[in-house]
Design a protein around this motif. Structure first.
Motif, short mmCIF file in Angstrom:
data_model
loop_
_atom_site.label_atom_id
_atom_site.label_comp_id
_atom_site.label_asym_id
_atom_site.label_seq_id
_atom_site.Cartn_x
_atom_site.Cartn_y
_atom_site.Cartn_z
N PRO A 1 0.76 -1.23 -0.05
CA PRO A 1 -0.01 0.05 0.03
C PRO A 1 0.80 1.38 -0.09
N PHE A 2 2.01 0.98 0.57
CA PHE A 2 2.98 2.42 0.72
C PHE A 2 3.37 2.63 -0.58
N GLY A 3 3.87 1.47 -1.52
CA GLY A 3 4.18 1.72 -2.72
C GLY A 3 2.99 2.41 -3.77
N GLY A 4 2.00 1.79 -3.40
CA GLY A 4 0.77 2.22 -4.16
C GLY A 4 0.51 3.72 -3.89
N ALA A 5 0.49 3.99 -2.71
CA ALA A 5 0.31 5.65 -2.39
C ALA A 5 1.52 6.25 -3.09
N VAL A 6 2.95 6.05 -2.84
CA VAL A 6 3.71 6.61 -3.53
C VAL A 6 3.60 7.00 -5.17
N SER A 7 2.96 5.65 -5.81
CA SER A 7 3.03 5.73 -7.07
C SER A 7 1.65 6.72 -7.36
N LEU A 8 0.87 6.61 -6.78
CA LEU A 8 -0.42 7.99 -7.01
C LEU A 8 0.25 9.28 -6.74
N LEU A 9 1.19 9.55 -5.83
CA LEU A 9 1.46 10.70 -5.62
C LEU A 9 2.48 11.04 -6.93
N ALA A 10 3.27 10.01 -7.41
CA ALA A 10 4.13 10.53 -8.36
C ALA A 10 3.37 10.60 -9.46
N ALA A 11 2.15 9.84 -9.66
CA ALA A 11 1.37 9.96 -11.16
C ALA A 11 0.68 11.50 -11.01
N TRP A 12 0.42 11.90 -9.71
CA TRP A 12 -0.15 13.30 -9.57
C TRP A 12 0.80 14.18 -9.86
N LEU A 13 2.09 13.98 -9.51
CA LEU A 13 3.24 15.03 -9.70
C LEU A 13 3.37 15.27 -11.22
N ILE A 14 3.34 14.02 -12.00
CA ILE A 14 3.88 14.10 -13.23
C ILE A 14 2.74 14.69 -14.00
N LEU A 15 1.62 14.26 -13.62
CA LEU A 15 0.26 15.23 -14.36
C LEU A 15 0.24 16.43 -14.24
N ARG A 16 0.67 16.89 -13.11
CA ARG A 16 0.98 18.49 -12.81
C ARG A 16 1.77 18.95 -13.82
N ILE A 17 2.88 18.38 -13.81
CA ILE A 17 4.09 18.90 -14.70
C ILE A 17 3.56 18.89 -16.20
N LEU A 18 2.76 17.74 -16.46
CA LEU A 18 2.36 17.71 -18.02
C LEU A 18 1.26 19.04 -18.26
#
Length: 518
Positions: A248-265
């Motif tokens: 779950p920790f890895g999943g949460a970090v993945s979601l955070l990374a996805a959010w950050l990448i989408l923000r960058i996009l």
């Protein structure tokens, strides 16, 4: 880099990042469980060696004490001193007095008559002789360790060397190994096989054989090693528990990374030039077409519809056509935009037009489009594909398209020869001039909604209607919103009308549904 390629790249990075983070979570969970598991083995090995060192130190201290005794050997006083030394040291079972390798007397038996000891198996770094034997004068088969100085030998139960209880969550076994001869000095449980023999002479500290994990701790100064082992079943259970935390920790970090990448996009998209954004929208076919019905004012029948471009935005709104169409004209993108709209019209309503040969769709083209030789071919191909009549596609041109009559007149004549009706769009709002109005070839004039809104107090509209009739042009009034406007226009001879009184511009599904209801 084009936005679409950038999106694909960032999406790939996003997927890879998510997979890596989840995989990293699984790896961390396994590593953490393994670290805890092997840590237990290492800790237990250290405590066993601490116990072994403690027993060895006690034996060496006893030998030093015995060598200092200055009484006649094997006398009553000598035997009493040996017993005192033995009884006061918990790990010593018996003390022997030697001449050479021959036992002479014992703290247990007094005068001793037994066979001579063999040559010692090894010498310790401090110069003490070492034996490992199962022989006993008491007739008991029990392995014993003997450590000897010049004149004395102390007998030690080898079990005392490893007599340490594991305090972990699972059982751990231990063996004390003599490195030189691969001698099992003491063991808390039988060793299942000899797989450890080869590993003990390498630099290997940990290895697994079947479902057993082994850990080796070497003490070269003593020529011994501790071998601890246990089942890997607890490791598997602990790994699963760790996985419940880390995944779950890895999943949460993945979601955070996805959010950050989408923000960058999103930031990158905002930083793009308007022209580049429009170009990407055209290439991605993001520009869609909506259709506003055109009605026959005399009897309320549907005559057709005008195709209007719409650019959907990420927030669900539409960018005003006046903005992006003007941008397309200024940046040289109007030609691909017009071609996209033409293709979209036929893709949306080709079959519908085939089923309704009396209806038409009007498409807006700019003055720049008149110089595009590919546009007539594109229209011909789609009309032929759908088996339509060219008159079902009308072309709307603004007044600016007629200003340069030397350039526009042959092209417009060519379109009319193909069968397309030519509409003059937004008449009266731009370059109106009677000098070129008289010579233009057109079929219909569209009265701008600004004139329709001001029917009650504007005297221009009647003059426009009169002019159109004089030039034998039919008329479409735009922006009709009230029945009063509709009635006035009908009374003054305007043939067609469009506006919110009938319908706003609709997407293809809604437009087809609207026409079916009418």
């Amino acid at each position: 880099m084009r936005t679409r390629r950038l999106i694909v790249l960032i999406s790939a990075v996003l997927i890879i990042t998510a997979l890596l983070l989840v995989s990293l979570s699984v790896w961390v969970a396994h590593q953490n469980a393994t670290r805890l598991f092997t840590g237990e083995l290492e800790s237990f090995s250290a405590r066993v060696m601490l116990r072994t060192t403690m027993v060895a130190n006690q034996a060496e201290e006893a030998l030093q004490r015995l060598e200092a005794i200055n009484v006649p050997p094997c006398s009553r006083e000598h035997l009493l001193e040996m017993r005192r030394v033995s009884y006061s040291r918990r790990y010593i079972q018996e003390i022997l007095y030697f001449r050479g390798l021959q036992p002479v007397c014992s703290s247990l038996e007094g005068i001793k008559k037994s066979a001579a000891f063999p040559q010692p198996l090894a010498m310790t770094p401090k110069g003490y002789r070492f034996w490992y034997t199962a022989k006993s004068d008491l007739g008991i088969e029990h392995d014993m360790v003997a450590l000897g100085s010049a004149h004395y030998v102390v007998m030690i139960d080898p079990e005392s060397l490893i007599d340490v209880l594991p305090y972990g969550a699972w059982p751990i076994n231990v063996a004390l190994i003599g490195i030189k001869r691969n001698l099992v000095i003491a063991s808390s449980a039988p060793l299942a096989d000899n797989g450890w023999v080869q590993a003990i002479h390498t630099h290997q500290t940990q290895f697994q054989h079947h479902d057993i994990m082994y850990h080796i701790t070497r003490y070269p100064a003593l020529n011994v090693a501790t071998l601890t082992w246990t089942s890997t079943t607890p490791l598997d259970r602990d790994w699963q528990r760790q996985l419940l935390y880390w995944l779950p920790f890895g999943g949460a970090v993945s979601l955070l990374a996805a959010w950050l990448i989408l923000r960058i996009l999103r930031i990158l998209r905002r930083l793009q030039s308007p022209r580049q954004r429009l170009l990407e929208a055209i290439r991605a076919r993001e520009i869609v077409v909506h259709y506003q019905p055109i009605m026959v004012l005399e009897d309320g029948r549907l005559a057709g519809a005008e195709a209007l471009a719409r650019w959907p935005q990420p927030d669900g709104t539409f960018l005003a056509p006046d903005i992006f169409i003007s941008l397309a004209e200024q940046t040289g993108l109007i030609t691909p935009l017009t071609e996209l709209i033409v293709e979209s019209v036929f893709a949306d309503l080709g079959q519908w037009l085939q089923q309704h040969p009396d209806l038409h769709i009007s498409i807006n083209i700019s003055a720049t489009d008149l110089g595009n030789p590919a546009l007539p071919t594109l229209l011909e191909q789609h009309i032929a594909y759908w088996h339509l009549d060219a008159g079902q596609i009308a072309l709307e041109l603004t007044e600016r398209s007629f200003v340069d009559s030397k350039m526009s007149a042959p092209v417009i004549a060519g379109y009319r020869k193909m069968g397309h009706a030519i509409y003059i769009d937004d008449f009266g709002t731009g370059f109106s001039s009677l000098s070129y109005l008289h010579g233009m070839e057109a079929d219909l004039l569209k009265i701008d909604k600004s004139f329709v809104e001001a029917l009650e107090y504007n005297n221009v509209t009647p003059h426009i209607i009169t002019l159109a009739k004089t030039l034998h042009l039919k008329m479409v009034a735009e922006g009709i919103e009230t029945p009063q406007q509709e009635a006035w226009l009908r009374e003054h001879g305007v043939e067609f009308g469009q506006g919110w009184l009938y319908s706003k511009a609709l997407d293809k599904q809604a437009f087809i549904a609207w026409t079916e209801r009418r």
